[in-house]
Design an enzyme around this catalytic site. Structure first.
Site, mmCIF file in Angstrom:
data_model
loop_
_atom_site.group_PDB
_atom_site.id
_atom_site.type_symbol
_atom_site.label_atom_id
_atom_site.label_comp_id
_atom_site.label_asym_id
_atom_site.label_seq_id
_atom_site.Cartn_x
_atom_site.Cartn_y
_atom_site.Cartn_z
ATOM 1 N N ASP A 1 0.855 -1.180 0.000
ATOM 2 C CA ASP A 1 0.000 0.000 0.000
ATOM 3 C C ASP A 1 0.892 1.231 0.000
ATOM 4 O OD1 ASP A 1 -2.195 -1.648 0.131
ATOM 5 O OD2 ASP A 1 -2.518 -1.362 2.280
ATOM 6 N N ARG A 2 0.435 2.293 -0.588
ATOM 7 C CA ARG A 2 1.228 3.504 -0.771
ATOM 8 C C ARG A 2 1.916 3.973 0.512
ATOM 9 N NH1 ARG A 2 -2.050 7.510 -3.757
ATOM 10 N NH2 ARG A 2 -3.503 6.776 -2.208
#
Length: 174
Positions: free
Chosen positions: A12-13
């Site tokens: 995830d970012r």
């Protein structure tokens, strides 16, 4: 093409930690095959709201596959969803004025989108800094700039050399 980078796995970012990059399309395909066969060992560190009562917990909640699943937690965990299993082990419990939290060692045994984040919320202990999978959590919330999740370790048998390789990255200061 040879010489270009190929991202094998993703995080995830806002998740920190180890990612795997292949140097060729052939290496990319071989490494992605290892992930698909669940022959890659992964370990994360997570800070979760509240205190886990048990020292070890396994969550086996099947997860939906569609992009709309992030609308609500109840839409993510579905009996007809894809199998997902996550093992949580307590490393340390903390009690602070702003609320209790637990440092966890996390081993996902499948690789579904947002699996760790959803399973923690299902267990009643969303990630510190979580913004999406926290809607039903009523305990004190500890503020953080990002979800407190870190991909600490990654290991597998190298497809060409057939030797075990292991990568580890200590967590960032936050």
């Amino acid at each position: 093409e040879t010489g270009s980078a190929h991202l094998v796995n993703r995080l995830d970012r806002e998740t920190s930690g180890v990612i795997l990059v292949a140097k060729s399309p052939e290496a990319d395909a071989a490494l992605k095959k290892l992930f698909a066969q669940r022959r890659v060992e992964k370990e994360y560190l997570a800070l979760a709201h509240g205190h886990f009562v048990a020292d070890s917990v396994v969550c086996e909640a099947p997860l939906g596959k569609d992009e709309q699943a992030i609308i609500a937690i109840k839409d993510c965990v579905r009996p007809d969803g894809a199998a997902a299993r996550t093992e949580f082990t307590v490393e340390q419990r903390f009690a602070r004025a702003e609320g209790d939290f637990t440092l966890l060692r996390v081993r996902p045994h499948s690789g579904r989108k947002h699996q760790i984040r959803i399973h923690l919320s299902e267990a009643g202990h969303p990630l510190v800094g979580e913004r999406v999978y926290i809607r039903d959590y009523e305990g004190p919330r500890i503020e953080a700039a990002r979800p407190m999740l870190h991909a600490r370790e990654l290991g597998f048998v190298h497809p060409r050399s057939e030797r075990e390789v292991f990568f580890e990255l200590p967590p960032p200061q936050d």
